[in-house]
Scaffold this active site. Structure first.
Site, PDB file in Angstrom:
ATOM      1  N   GLU A 193      -1.940 -18.853  14.928  1.00 54.92           N
ATOM      2  CA  GLU A 193      -0.243 -19.217  14.366  1.00 54.92           C
ATOM      3  C   GLU A 193      -0.204 -19.957  15.828  1.00 54.92           C
ATOM      4  O   GLU A 193       1.067 -20.448  16.075  1.00 54.92           O
ATOM      5  CB  GLU A 193       0.237 -17.916  14.386  1.00 54.92           C
ATOM      6  N   ASN A 277      -6.571 -18.706   8.354  1.00 52.03           N
ATOM      7  CA  ASN A 277      -6.067 -19.849   8.389  1.00 52.03           C
ATOM      8  C   ASN A 277      -6.323 -21.418   9.298  1.00 52.03           C
ATOM      9  O   ASN A 277      -6.236 -20.913  10.531  1.00 52.03           O
ATOM     10  CB  ASN A 277      -4.380 -19.254   7.829  1.00 52.03           C
ATOM     11  N   ASP A 319      -1.288 -19.937   3.569  1.00 48.70           N
ATOM     12  CA  ASP A 319      -1.430 -18.399   4.747  1.00 48.70           C
ATOM     13  C   ASP A 319      -2.868 -17.700   4.110  1.00 48.70           C
ATOM     14  O   ASP A 319      -2.386 -16.773   4.606  1.00 48.70           O
ATOM     15  CB  ASP A 319      -0.422 -18.376   5.358  1.00 48.70           C
TER      16      ASP A 319
END
Length: 601
Positions: A193, A277, A319
């Site tokens: 992230e 991801n 995701d």
């Protein structure tokens, strides 16, 4: 794993004298069902125990034998290790470690309290969790939140060496357990992230020196890929496979982090792990398949060279991190005995592959609510072989930026997150803790700045519609047929690691805090006990003094419990989880406790 209270100390000294035999010594230790020497129970990741003291007939009589407070709140994932007469317990940040004497009611033999910059908490995605310790050659290995890999003397807790595996200033952190194979210890990296470029790294056990590092994205040489020898669904991967699947140099901030579990086949000398991801969560900003994010990787344990890859979710739009554990079993499929790898992916499909070749054998939904794709193409002659067939309505890119795609199942936390499943050779079934959760997903444009969130989507989560109204199921799965055998509904996601035993019992924990025991054949509930806090830890078992014990860490948190763990109240916070799990606060509160169960004398 250790201890030194006497007989085991001699064994530790022997293993320390021959570090090249760490693989063999750890395998031997794992074969002793009285101990719990790896987070996944063994190299194959089955989380199965051969102990038979606790059975379907007597499990209902379990009682609390003793408890231990960790002194830390936030989410408690993973489990302690048990070696000989010593139990090793870890905590979330600040990642304290305790060695407990099982001969003295859990007396603390030593403690390790690392000094870490608390700023690292701010760049940890989904709570301050740590998935546990590893052991080999008389040492305990801990991967700290700040990416420091440290080797502790198992008898004293003294630091023998430490090495920095990443840079928190860039958003690189660590939550995964290491894995020891032969004379190396493997460790991944978190931070998808934050635009972190994922990698798996091997360090030499003797001194912590770098052995090899394999990136998830980028040039072949940096990924340790041979274009002619690394295979993808039976074909050579080809040159620059990753570079060709990204626009420009986006692969440098492309995610594919490695914060999940690693398993190992000693006969093939291959390690198996998944990549996460791609960054950002806005798919329109990264056209292409974004290889090799979302991928099962098989690599030579000695050199790190890739044997085969399989990308489960090309160009991920939701995701659906691909880091979940790869369980290794030998089973007959279509009349032939195969060396199998079984994976329950976040995307809601249960995969069965040949772990030697990477051939895809089964790909079926293990939650009927899954709707983002209709199927995975299984025809080897098709140009879509191995690819999920995306439903346009649930394509977050096709719907466009700043458009809220609604009713996508599963949610970003997947039909199963990192909480490991278990396998029983007695029944031939896999027992899987699952999430029964859907989401609305709105991508937006975001720019990259090192050390700053690089998400680019707003999410909200809710129970799957038109079903039992809860957010989880605990299921039994036939991996050769791709079928659910039985399913137990749960009010909240099942976020704890399961464990099957030769006593015919399967254990798991719930987010409300219950330890549950069910019949491995039928799923009938045989026992439950509510611990002081929600369970996201993994159930484990061991034998001491001729008696079998079962234990689990309580301490609500993780992604599902991030609202409670971090005190968040906005429904869209916690990457969408806070609103979905708002009711959890009516059932449990923060805690940090180890609870050990046993049958009465």
């Amino acid at each position: 794993m250790k201890k030194g209270i006497l007989g085991l100390a001699a064994g530790l000294m022997l293993s320390a004298a021959v570090p090249a035999m760490a693989n063999e010594s750890l395998t031997q230790a794992a074969s002793d069902a009285k101990q719990w020497v790896m987070q996944l129970g063994n190299y194959a990741g089955t989380r199965y125990s051969e102990l038979t003291g606790i059975t379907k007939e007597n499990v209902g009589k379990l009682q609390v034998a003793w408890t231990f407070s960790t002194g830390v709140l936030r989410g408690h994932e993973g489990s302690p290790l048990v070696i000989g007469d010593v139990m090793y317990v870890h905590t979330p940040f600040p990642n304290n470690v305790y060695a407990l004497d099982l001969n003295a009611d859990g007396k603390i033999l030593w403690r390790y309290h690392p000094e870490q910059n608390p700023d690292v908490i701010g760049v940890m995605c989904c709570d301050t969790v740590n998935r546990g310790l590893a052991f080999a050659d008389g040492m305990i290995f801990l991967s700290q939140a700040d990416t420091t890999l440290v080797a502790l003397d198992a008898k004293t807790g003294a630091v023998k060496w430490s090495v920095q595996n990443g840079d928190p200033a860039k958003g690189e952190t660590s939550t995964a357990t290491p894995l020891v194979v032969k004379d190396k210890v493997f460790v991944g990296i978190s931070g998808g992230e934050y635009g972190v470029r994922g990698h798996m790294t091997a360090y030499n056990i003797k001194d912590g020196s770098l052995a090899w590092r394999a990136y998830s994205t980028g040039p072949d040489a940096e990924m340790l890929v041979d274009p002619e020898k690394t295979m993808v669904l039976g074909k050579p991967i080809g040159a620059d496979s990753s570079l060709k699947s990204w626009e420009g140099d986006q692969w440098q901030i492309g995610g594919g982090t490695t914060w999940g579990w690693t398993t190992y086949d000693p006969e093939l000398n291959l390690i198996y792990y998944g990549t996460g991801n791609p960054s950002t969560w806005n798919p329109s900003q990264r056209p292409g398949d974004n290889k090799w994010s979302m991928t099962i990787m098989a690599r030579d344990a000695d050199t790190g060279m890739a044997k085969w890859f399989y990308q489960k979710t090309p160009h991920d739009e939701w995701d659906f991190d691909g880091v979940n554990e790869n369980i290794l079993v030998d089973k007959e499929i279509d009349g032939t005995m195969r060396k199998l790898l079984v994976n329950f992916d976040r995307n809601g499909f249960g995969y069965t592959l040949d772990r030697e070749t990477g051939e895809l054998l089964v790909a079926e939904k293990y939650d009927p609510a899954v709707n983002w794709a209709t199927e995975v193409v299984m025809d080897p002659n098709s140009d879509q072989y191995g690819r999920p067939q995306v439903v346009a309505e649930y394509s977050t890119e096709q719907n466009g930026e700043d458009v809220n795609s609604t009713g996508i199942c599963p949610a970003a936390l997947g039909s199963k997150d990192q909480q490991p499943a278990t396998y029983s050779p007695e029944t031939g079934l896999f027992y899987v803790p699952t999430n029964h959760v859907c989401m609305d997903y709105e991508p937006f444009r975001v720019s990259y700045t090192a050390g700053q969130p690089y998400v680019g989507a707003t999410l909200s989560m809710f129970p799957a519609p038109d079903s039992h109204g809860g957010m989880g199921n605990f299921i039994a799965w036939d991996a050769t047929k791709g079928e659910i055998v039985w399913s137990l509904p749960e009010q909240f996601s099942v976020w704890s690691g399961a464990m099957a035993t030769a006593g015919g019992v399967v254990f798991y924990g719930t987010l409300e805090g219950y330890l549950k025991a069910v019949d491995a054949e039928t799923g009938k509930e045989l026992y439950k006990f509510k611990t002081p806090s929600g369970i996201i830890g993994n159930v484990f078992t061991y034998e001491h003094g001729g008696k079998q014990y079962v234990g689990v860490l309580s301490g609500v948190g993780g992604w599902a419990g991030i609202g409670l763990a971090a005190g968040l109240t906005n429904s869209n916070d916690g990457l969408g989880a806070v609103g979905g799990y708002a009711a959890l606060s009516d059932y449990t509160a923060l805690g940090g406790q180890l609870t050990i169960f046993a049958l009465p004398d």
